[in-house]
Write a protein that holds these residues in place. Structure first.
Motif, short mmCIF file in Angstrom:
data_model
loop_
_atom_site.label_atom_id
_atom_site.label_comp_id
_atom_site.label_asym_id
_atom_site.label_seq_id
_atom_site.Cartn_x
_atom_site.Cartn_y
_atom_site.Cartn_z
N GLY A 173 0.82 -1.21 0.00
CA GLY A 173 0.00 0.00 0.00
C GLY A 173 0.85 1.25 0.00
O GLY A 173 1.98 1.24 -0.47
N ARG A 174 0.28 2.33 0.55
CA ARG A 174 0.99 3.61 0.60
C ARG A 174 1.65 3.77 1.97
O ARG A 174 0.98 3.78 3.01
N SER A 175 2.97 3.89 1.96
CA SER A 175 3.74 4.01 3.19
C SER A 175 3.65 5.44 3.73
O SER A 175 3.72 6.41 2.96
N LEU A 176 3.50 5.57 5.04
CA LEU A 176 3.41 6.91 5.62
C LEU A 176 4.74 7.64 5.54
O LEU A 176 4.79 8.80 5.16
N PHE A 177 5.82 6.98 5.89
CA PHE A 177 7.09 7.69 5.99
C PHE A 177 8.06 7.40 4.86
O PHE A 177 9.05 8.12 4.70
N GLY A 178 7.79 6.38 4.04
CA GLY A 178 8.66 6.12 2.91
C GLY A 178 10.11 6.01 3.34
O GLY A 178 10.43 5.39 4.36
N THR A 179 10.99 6.64 2.57
CA THR A 179 12.41 6.69 2.90
C THR A 179 12.77 8.14 3.17
O THR A 179 12.95 8.92 2.24
#
Length: 202
Positions: A169-175
């Motif tokens: 899905g869509r990650s809140l914090f990503g990288t």
């Protein structure tokens, strides 16, 4: 003094939406369970006219009331569009600052309290705080949260952690690229969710 507070429901593995999120499918496929805690209780709270009535558990009501007491909203364009712009009224007619990389002249603004910001996250946050006055700014959206953290303009995080592993899905914090230290200031354990409030260390 106004503080900027990110409010986001998140799976244990860091996702705020399932795959294929977007307008008409704002939480993505399977992501609706991340917001179940907002609708499965017997305590009622109301946001904007276009929002569904919130019926949460008594333990979560404190967090919901804090969210609805904020004086402005700063959100990313993707989140704004996926939510249908909340019909131009997130709650109580507060100012909605929409951070976006570009805004066309013919962009439809659902309400006069909506402003598209194309001059950077710092300027967008400054306007949101000015609009909020003494109240806090509610921050929504993954990219907006990441940019605000990197720019040092996000003060607190209210993470509604839902006990599920979405897996995709869509990650809140990503990288984020750089570490950010947080101080845990409150934990509220409620049915179907744990509310974790963090202050961003300076």
């Amino acid at each position: 003094m106004s503080r900027s507070v990110l409010y986001m429901s998140m799976s244990l593995d860091g996702f705020i939406a399932g795959p294929d999120d977007g307008p008409g499918n704002g939480l993505g496929t399977g992501g609706e369970q991340l917001h179940a805690w907002l609708f499965d209780g017997d305590q009622e709270a109301r946001g904007g006219a276009a929002l569904p009535v919130i019926r949460t558990d008594a333990a979560s009501l404190t967090v919901v009331n804090e969210m609805l007491a904020t004086g402005a909203v700063l959100t990313g364009r993707r989140t704004f569009d996926a939510a249908g712009g909340w019909g131009g009224d997130h709650h109580d007619g507060v100012h909605i600052e929409v951070f976006t990389r570009s805004a066309a002249d013919d962009d439809a603004v659902p309400g006069s309290n909506v402003r598209f910001a194309t001059d950077g996250i710092e300027a967008a946050m400054a306007r949101a705080k000015e609009a909020a006055g003494e109240r806090n700014v509610l921050v929504h959206g993954a990219t907006t949260a990441q940019l605000a953290l990197q720019a040092g303009v996000l003060d607190e995080l209210e993470i509604h952690q839902v006990p599920v592993l979405l897996g995709v899905g869509r990650s809140l914090f990503g990288t984020l690229g750089t570490p950010h230290q947080l101080d845990l200031v409150r934990v509220i354990d409620a049915p179907g969710v744990t509310h974790l409030r963090y202050r961003v260390s300076t």
